[in-house]
Scaffold this motif. Sequence first.
Motif, PDB file in Angstrom:
ATOM      1  N   LEU A 248      -1.308  -1.071  -4.246  1.00 33.87           N
ATOM      2  CA  LEU A 248      -2.510  -0.173  -3.842  1.00 33.87           C
ATOM      3  C   LEU A 248      -1.920   1.044  -3.879  1.00 33.87           C
ATOM      4  O   LEU A 248      -1.258   1.611  -2.826  1.00 33.87           O
ATOM      5  N   HIS A 249      -1.831   2.152  -4.813  1.00 34.77           N
ATOM      6  CA  HIS A 249      -1.364   3.389  -4.709  1.00 34.77           C
ATOM      7  C   HIS A 249      -2.430   4.277  -4.346  1.00 34.77           C
ATOM      8  O   HIS A 249      -3.463   4.495  -5.000  1.00 34.77           O
TER       9      HIS A 249
ATOM     10  N   VAL B  11       1.029  -1.236  -0.179  1.00 31.51           N
ATOM     11  CA  VAL B  11       0.033  -0.029  -0.004  1.00 31.51           C
ATOM     12  C   VAL B  11       0.924   1.326   0.051  1.00 31.51           C
ATOM     13  O   VAL B  11       1.646   1.465   0.868  1.00 31.51           O
ATOM     14  N   ILE B  12       0.960   1.893  -0.894  1.00 31.82           N
ATOM     15  CA  ILE B  12       1.788   2.973  -1.394  1.00 31.82           C
ATOM     16  C   ILE B  12       1.277   4.523  -1.169  1.00 31.82           C
ATOM     17  O   ILE B  12       0.076   4.762  -1.804  1.00 31.82           O
ATOM     18  N   SER B  13       1.899   5.382  -0.150  1.00 31.81           N
ATOM     19  CA  SER B  13       1.506   6.482   0.225  1.00 31.81           C
ATOM     20  C   SER B  13       2.488   7.571  -0.403  1.00 31.81           C
ATOM     21  O   SER B  13       3.784   7.399  -0.161  1.00 31.81           O
ATOM     22  N   HIS B  14       1.846   8.714  -0.960  1.00 40.84           N
ATOM     23  CA  HIS B  14       2.811   9.372  -1.885  1.00 40.84           C
ATOM     24  C   HIS B  14       3.127  10.641  -0.828  1.00 40.84           C
ATOM     25  O   HIS B  14       2.641  11.081   0.150  1.00 40.84           O
ATOM     26  N   GLY B  15       4.348  11.400  -1.391  1.00 43.52           N
ATOM     27  CA  GLY B  15       4.723  12.551  -0.790  1.00 43.52           C
ATOM     28  C   GLY B  15       3.793  13.703  -0.871  1.00 43.52           C
ATOM     29  O   GLY B  15       3.026  13.658  -1.532  1.00 43.52           O
ATOM     30  N   ILE B  16       3.956  14.834  -0.505  1.00 43.68           N
ATOM     31  CA  ILE B  16       3.207  15.944  -0.505  1.00 43.68           C
ATOM     32  C   ILE B  16       3.180  16.369  -1.955  1.00 43.68           C
ATOM     33  O   ILE B  16       4.345  16.461  -2.717  1.00 43.68           O
ATOM     34  N   GLY B  17       2.162  16.610  -2.509  1.00 39.18           N
ATOM     35  CA  GLY B  17       1.616  17.044  -3.658  1.00 39.18           C
ATOM     36  C   GLY B  17       1.765  16.109  -5.032  1.00 39.18           C
ATOM     37  O   GLY B  17       1.687  16.115  -5.979  1.00 39.18           O
ATOM     38  N   GLY B  18       1.857  14.729  -4.389  1.00 36.56           N
ATOM     39  CA  GLY B  18       1.674  13.557  -5.278  1.00 36.56           C
ATOM     40  C   GLY B  18       0.145  13.114  -5.445  1.00 36.56           C
ATOM     41  O   GLY B  18      -0.779  13.778  -5.418  1.00 36.56           O
TER      42      GLY B  18
ATOM     43  N   THR C 122      -3.801   8.562   7.503  1.00 39.92           N
ATOM     44  CA  THR C 122      -3.736   7.075   7.921  1.00 39.92           C
ATOM     45  C   THR C 122      -5.213   6.890   7.933  1.00 39.92           C
ATOM     46  O   THR C 122      -5.329   5.304   7.572  1.00 39.92           O
ATOM     47  N   GLU C 123      -6.275   7.646   7.996  1.00 39.91           N
ATOM     48  CA  GLU C 123      -7.725   6.955   7.790  1.00 39.91           C
ATOM     49  C   GLU C 123      -7.834   6.542   6.172  1.00 39.91           C
ATOM     50  O   GLU C 123      -8.657   5.532   6.025  1.00 39.91           O
ATOM     51  N   ASP C 124      -7.233   7.316   5.345  1.00 38.44           N
ATOM     52  CA  ASP C 124      -7.351   6.735   3.956  1.00 38.44           C
ATOM     53  C   ASP C 124      -6.772   5.527   3.886  1.00 38.44           C
ATOM     54  O   ASP C 124      -7.177   4.714   3.140  1.00 38.44           O
ATOM     55  N   PHE C 125      -5.567   5.359   4.360  1.00 35.42           N
ATOM     56  CA  PHE C 125      -4.890   3.855   4.392  1.00 35.42           C
ATOM     57  C   PHE C 125      -5.835   2.850   4.802  1.00 35.42           C
ATOM     58  O   PHE C 125      -6.167   1.788   4.064  1.00 35.42           O
ATOM     59  N   ARG C 126      -6.538   3.055   6.107  1.00 39.01           N
ATOM     60  CA  ARG C 126      -7.337   2.088   6.521  1.00 39.01           C
ATOM     61  C   ARG C 126      -8.609   1.774   5.745  1.00 39.01           C
ATOM     62  O   ARG C 126      -9.000   0.728   5.488  1.00 39.01           O
ATOM     63  N   PHE C 127      -9.246   2.993   5.332  1.00 38.28           N
ATOM     64  CA  PHE C 127     -10.364   2.689   4.580  1.00 38.28           C
ATOM     65  C   PHE C 127      -9.912   2.162   3.220  1.00 38.28           C
ATOM     66  O   PHE C 127     -11.009   1.226   2.817  1.00 38.28           O
ATOM     67  N   ALA C 128      -9.059   2.431   2.338  1.00 40.42           N
ATOM     68  CA  ALA C 128      -8.664   1.839   1.149  1.00 40.42           C
ATOM     69  C   ALA C 128      -8.216   0.506   1.430  1.00 40.42           C
ATOM     70  O   ALA C 128      -8.921  -0.554   0.547  1.00 40.42           O
TER      71      ALA C 128
ATOM     72  N   ILE D  21       1.012  -8.035   4.249  1.00 37.79           N
ATOM     73  CA  ILE D  21       0.830  -6.360   3.620  1.00 37.79           C
ATOM     74  C   ILE D  21       1.791  -5.522   4.187  1.00 37.79           C
ATOM     75  O   ILE D  21       2.135  -5.551   5.285  1.00 37.79           O
ATOM     76  N   VAL D  22       2.200  -4.757   3.152  1.00 40.14           N
ATOM     77  CA  VAL D  22       3.458  -3.850   3.534  1.00 40.14           C
ATOM     78  C   VAL D  22       3.045  -2.598   3.248  1.00 40.14           C
ATOM     79  O   VAL D  22       2.584  -2.008   2.125  1.00 40.14           O
ATOM     80  N   ALA D  23       3.255  -1.662   4.182  1.00 45.45           N
ATOM     81  CA  ALA D  23       3.063  -0.009   4.127  1.00 45.45           C
ATOM     82  C   ALA D  23       4.309   0.511   3.616  1.00 45.45           C
ATOM     83  O   ALA D  23       5.435   0.280   4.173  1.00 45.45           O
TER      84      ALA D  23
END
Length: 318
Positions: free
Chosen positions: A93-94, A66-73, A129-135, A153-155
């Motif tokens: 999952l981006h 589960v991939i979380s972008h940097g600011i402005g991504g 973090t809520e986006d992560f959980r919801f997705a 599952i890898v954050a």
Amino acid sequence: MRRRLLLQGAAALALATSPALRAAEGAAGFDTLDLDWTDTARQRPVPVRLHLPQQATKARPTPLFVISHGIGGSRGGYSWLGRHLASQGIACLHLQHVGSDRSLWGGSVLGLVGRLQAAAQDEEALARTEDFRFALDTLLTSEAGERIDVRRIVATGHSYGANTSLLVAGAQVQREGQPLLLVDPRVAAVVVLSAPPFYGQGEPGDILGNVKVPSLHITCTEDVIRIPGYWSDLADRLRVYEAIGSRRKWLAVFQGGAHSMFTDRNGPGGALNPQAKRASQALVTAFMHAVFEGDERALTAWPGQHADILARFQGPTA
């Protein structure tokens, strides 16, 4: 051509691709889907991009990054990593975090600094973090979720996304003197690129000592964040690594580079950029083998194979 993937509770529109891209992805053995989800409880859109290996089945489920972008991504970023992993049979999952995504670059240039600073505040950090959980909830309760191995599952995240990934992996911050429990117990490992400190949250050890899952940290000697009020360099990346509570942690530092080298941009970091990305692809795959299969041979061999671009490599100590 457009294809549809019906997820439980939502009809999701698949990514429209060119024939050449579809052919390339088919040959690589994965499907790419853009899914426009909304967390109705928060009235917040959570767009995602899913790379789903065709070989994954209910009987033989795949790991998930589960991939979380940097600011402005955006969800379209970090394709150099997501597409590579998908070609190796690993789902990705981006996420796109609407309060700190590419929309920040729109509007008046005079207001850019204010938008960036607002996106870095506590409210957005927690919303991510809520986006992560919801997705993750939405994917795992869908038909596609039957093809995901919930034990692997890898954050994963870059910059601001690294903070998000560490929070769901166990990092503990406080608000109004009370600890916030943001950990997602489904996270079995964490990979962070250019991890900043948790600005204004106290000692790194107090925050990151609670991260007990295996972790991989990737950075470079010229990894500098320059946002007004949030300047950070390599020393911060090293402090984050050292403060992690798990003994099973690895650190790779490339020689030279730039903070934005780990995005999909080809320019930052110069000649090191493509080399570091190829080396990081191999490193992340080796990390997976070590953590989930107990096979550390590739991870042990990796620093010798990339010694010409490495400034430092460190693994678990006894």
